[in-house]
Scaffold this motif. Structure first.
Motif, PDB file in Angstrom:
ATOM      1  N   ASP B  56       0.833  -1.194   0.000  1.00  0.00           N
ATOM      2  CA  ASP B  56       0.000   0.000   0.000  1.00  0.00           C
ATOM      3  C   ASP B  56       0.874   1.254   0.000  1.00  0.00           C
ATOM      4  O   ASP B  56       1.918   1.302   0.656  1.00  0.00           O
ATOM      5  N   ILE B  57       0.441   2.227  -0.786  1.00  0.00           N
ATOM      6  CA  ILE B  57       1.149   3.508  -0.859  1.00  0.00           C
ATOM      7  C   ILE B  57       0.111   4.631  -0.708  1.00  0.00           C
ATOM      8  O   ILE B  57      -1.078   4.389  -0.929  1.00  0.00           O
ATOM      9  N   PRO B  58       0.531   5.831  -0.331  1.00  0.00           N
ATOM     10  CA  PRO B  58      -0.451   6.909  -0.182  1.00  0.00           C
ATOM     11  C   PRO B  58      -1.198   7.157  -1.493  1.00  0.00           C
ATOM     12  O   PRO B  58      -0.617   7.100  -2.576  1.00  0.00           O
ATOM     13  N   SER B  59      -2.501   7.380  -1.368  1.00  0.00           N
ATOM     14  CA  SER B  59      -3.331   7.537  -2.557  1.00  0.00           C
ATOM     15  C   SER B  59      -3.418   9.001  -2.986  1.00  0.00           C
ATOM     16  O   SER B  59      -3.782   9.865  -2.188  1.00  0.00           O
ATOM     17  N   GLU B  98       8.901  -3.930   2.971  1.00  0.00           N
ATOM     18  CA  GLU B  98       8.474  -5.323   2.859  1.00  0.00           C
ATOM     19  C   GLU B  98       7.123  -5.351   2.156  1.00  0.00           C
ATOM     20  O   GLU B  98       6.261  -4.515   2.444  1.00  0.00           O
ATOM     21  N   THR B  99       6.946  -6.309   1.264  1.00  0.00           N
ATOM     22  CA  THR B  99       5.619  -6.465   0.667  1.00  0.00           C
ATOM     23  C   THR B  99       4.681  -7.057   1.708  1.00  0.00           C
ATOM     24  O   THR B  99       5.133  -7.698   2.664  1.00  0.00           O
ATOM     25  N   ARG B 100       3.385  -6.842   1.519  1.00  0.00           N
ATOM     26  CA  ARG B 100       2.404  -7.515   2.375  1.00  0.00           C
ATOM     27  C   ARG B 100       1.986  -8.781   1.645  1.00  0.00           C
ATOM     28  O   ARG B 100       1.840  -8.791   0.432  1.00  0.00           O
ATOM     29  N   GLU B 112      -2.797 -11.080   8.265  1.00  0.00           N
ATOM     30  CA  GLU B 112      -2.952 -10.045   7.248  1.00  0.00           C
ATOM     31  C   GLU B 112      -4.438  -9.787   7.031  1.00  0.00           C
ATOM     32  O   GLU B 112      -5.132 -10.564   6.381  1.00  0.00           O
ATOM     33  N   GLN B 113      -4.919  -8.648   7.586  1.00  0.00           N
ATOM     34  CA  GLN B 113      -6.366  -8.429   7.561  1.00  0.00           C
ATOM     35  C   GLN B 113      -6.909  -8.146   6.159  1.00  0.00           C
ATOM     36  O   GLN B 113      -8.086  -8.376   5.893  1.00  0.00           O
ATOM     37  N   ASP B 114      -6.068  -7.663   5.262  1.00  0.00           N
ATOM     38  CA  ASP B 114      -6.538  -7.402   3.901  1.00  0.00           C
ATOM     39  C   ASP B 114      -6.253  -8.576   2.961  1.00  0.00           C
ATOM     40  O   ASP B 114      -6.349  -8.436   1.741  1.00  0.00           O
ATOM     41  N   ALA B 115      -5.896  -9.734   3.526  1.00  0.00           N
ATOM     42  CA  ALA B 115      -5.501 -10.877   2.701  1.00  0.00           C
ATOM     43  C   ALA B 115      -6.619 -11.303   1.748  1.00  0.00           C
ATOM     44  O   ALA B 115      -6.382 -11.484   0.544  1.00  0.00           O
TER      45      ALA B 115
END
Lengths: 211, 349
Positions: B56-59, B98-100, B112-115
């Motif tokens: 995730d990166i800032p939108s 690190e990647t998620r 990982e809650q967004d898995a």
């Protein structure tokens, strides 16, 4: 001396004991006797003679082979002894349960007789405290036997447990169905071409007995 | 049985052509990579592969436009711009992050809650729409592990539901069994299939396509990355990059490559020792008259010199059954997906 003891143990683990009366009742009048030392000696001689006559392996390898065989023999022997011990314990437990069952059957018969007399008498009452005790004992025995059977079943790879209904995880995706802003529809993902699967399918069909 | 659970139909690809393409798709749900296989009109297979990772990166509008121009897939989730797949891995390396990861140790990650939404997006993208309602989709699941207590039932049920919801009829197949379907047709599907994945190494021994024994160990490429990162003091994605940049583990050229080599050898040895121990325990083991082949596959087996080191480590142990060829699949990264496709096309369940 080690091998003699091992042979003795093996003979002991894999043979049965019978009294002279029992042998007589089986119609035997004479028995042949052999000492464990002689059996061990015969085995040892046979193994060495076979190995030497083969000419395929050196003396050092023969000795190594003999050592390995002895080790393996000892392992198998210990395993058989453990199994024999387990089997004996199970047999004892079953005999104890049998005895318990017979006692309860005898009690049941006595109780049945007493009840019949009581019912015949005027103003007879329903089963009293003795009847309740008996029912509890019977239930306990049934439970104990069921546990025993379940344990034996598990040992044999059989269980009384039944499969539960298949789990449904559809509810986990309630929040994932909403449309998210994305450019994924316009992005191509890398693709690789690979060898076909026609041969695999044909062989599988053949294995399964198809054309 | 619903309509879409019927055995496989065959759909004509193109009017006038003799070729038909068997319906069914194969899906490899791996810790590191996701791969979907389908038969193509040329008689071969097409495999779509995507890395199972996101970042995730800032939108902001500028970033969105830039990502689209660079053909980088993204999704806006909970107000954040989430870059998906291989691009996430590359960006993580650039920014030393690190990647998620939706999965860890071969299973859906509980941490990982967004898995779920992320992995669903990737699977949707690589699998595409079913060509007919309820088309068979065989997906791989790991076998229970020897060395950790893991919940394969939850993992399998979760993906079954997910794939069914996409309009397919989902069937689970053991990962290493899929390798046997893909690689051991010459031996009548008798032998040992090994899948060296990101989170796990899976093993299956089969006799004439019937699995006799399967299990996994919870060590794979990620385990190498974690240990290499620890000894080198760098992020794991950097360790992954070192591992995947084309090194040969028989001939390490630097301290970094030396670290990778050490852990690779340790992983191979660990897997072999566990296979040996499991086979020696002798439960449910068939007796083989002839030597059996060992087929290795999976992304972790792609490193240069893998199969040679595997053979070296194999030679050090007394394997309990006679072994013939030891080889790595020609398409190691996609062999599991291919095996799943074979199972789907034949209607194996």
């Amino acid at each position: 001396m080690g091998i003699v003891n091992e042979v003795k143990e093996a003979l002991s683990a894999q043979s049965r004991t019978a009294t002279l009366d029992e042998l007589r009742s089986e119609g035997r009048r004479k028995v042949r006797l052999i000492r464990a030392e002689q059996v061990a000696s015969m085995i040892s001689e046979a193994v060495h003679a076979a190995a030497e006559q083969s000419g395929l392996i050196s003396q050092a390898e023969v000795d190594k082979l003999v050592e390995n065989s002895r080790r393996e023999f000892k392992d198998i022997l210990q395993q058989r002894e453990r199994e024999a011990q387990e089997s004996k314990e199970l047999k004892d437990q079953l005999q104890a349960r049998d005895r318990e069952l017979q006692q309860l059957r005898a009690q049941l018969q006595q109780q049945g007789g007493a009840n019949a007399q009581a019912n015949a008498a005027p103003g007879a009452q329903q089963a009293g405290p003795a009847g309740i005790d008996f029912a509890a004992a019977l239930e306990k025995l049934t439970g104990s036997l069921n546990d025993r059977l379940e344990k034996l079943g598990k040992k044999m790879g059989v269980s009384a447990a039944v499969d539960a209904a298949e789990l449904n995880f559809d509810g986990m995706f309630k929040d994932t169905g909403k449309t998210l802003e994305s450019n994924m529809a316009n992005i191509e993902i890398k693709k690789k071409e690979g060898g076909g699967i026609a041969t695999n399918l044909a062989k599988l069909k053949k294995l399964k007995g198809g054309s | 049985m619903t309509d879409h659970q019927n055995p496989q139909k065959r759909a004509p690809v193109d009017a006038g052509a003799d070729t038909t393409v068997a319906l069914g798709k194969g899906l490899d749900i791996g810790t590191a990579n996701l791969a979907a296989a389908v038969q193509n009109e040329d008689g071969g297979i097409t495999v779509t592969v995507e890395r199972n990772a996101f970042l995730d990166i800032p939108s902001d509008v500028y970033s969105k436009n830039m990502l689209t121009k660079l053909k980088v897939p993204y999704v806006v989730h909970n107000g954040k711009l989430v870059v998906i797949g291989e691009a996430a891995f590359e960006l993580a390396n650039v920014f030393s992050r690190e990647t998620r990861r939706p999965m860890s140790d071969g299973l859906i990650s509980p941490n990982e809650q967004d898995a779920l939404p992320m992995i669903k997006l990737i699977i949707n993208k690589i699998l595409g729409e079913p060509r007919t309602p309820g088309e068979n989709c065989h997906f791989c699941v790991p076998a229970p592990s020897l060395d950790v207590d893991n919940n394969v039932v939850y993992h399998q049920g979760l993906f079954e539901s997910m794939i069914n919801k996409m309009g397919y009829t989902a069937h689970a197949i053991n990962e290493a069994h899929a390798v046997i379907f893909a690689e051991l047709s010459e031996c009548d599907f008798t032998g040992i299939g090994l899948s060296f994945g990101g989170g796990m190494a899976n093993a299956c021994i089969a006799y004439k396509s019937i699995p006799c024994l399967s299990f996994s160990v919870a060590r794979g490429g990620d385990w190498i990355d974690k240990n290499v990162a620890n000894v080198l003091g760098c992020p794991r994605s950097k360790a992954t990059y070192i591992k995947e940049r084309g090194i040969d583990i028989r001939d390490p050229k630097s301290r970094e490559e030396e670290a990778v080599t050490i852990y690779y050898r340790s992983l191979i040895s660990y897997v072999l020792q566990n296979i040996k121990a499991r086979f020696e325990s002798g439960q449910n083991m068939p007796t083989f008259q002839k030597p059996v082949d060992i087929a290795c596959s999976g992304g972790t087996s792609l490193v240069g010199g893998f199969i040679e080191v595997f053979r070296e480590e194999f030679a050090k142990i007394e394997f309990p059954i006679p072994v013939g060829r030891i080889f790595r699949s020609e398409e190691a990264l996609t062999a599991v997906a291919k095996g799943c496709l074979v199972a789907a096309a034949i209607g194996e369940s």
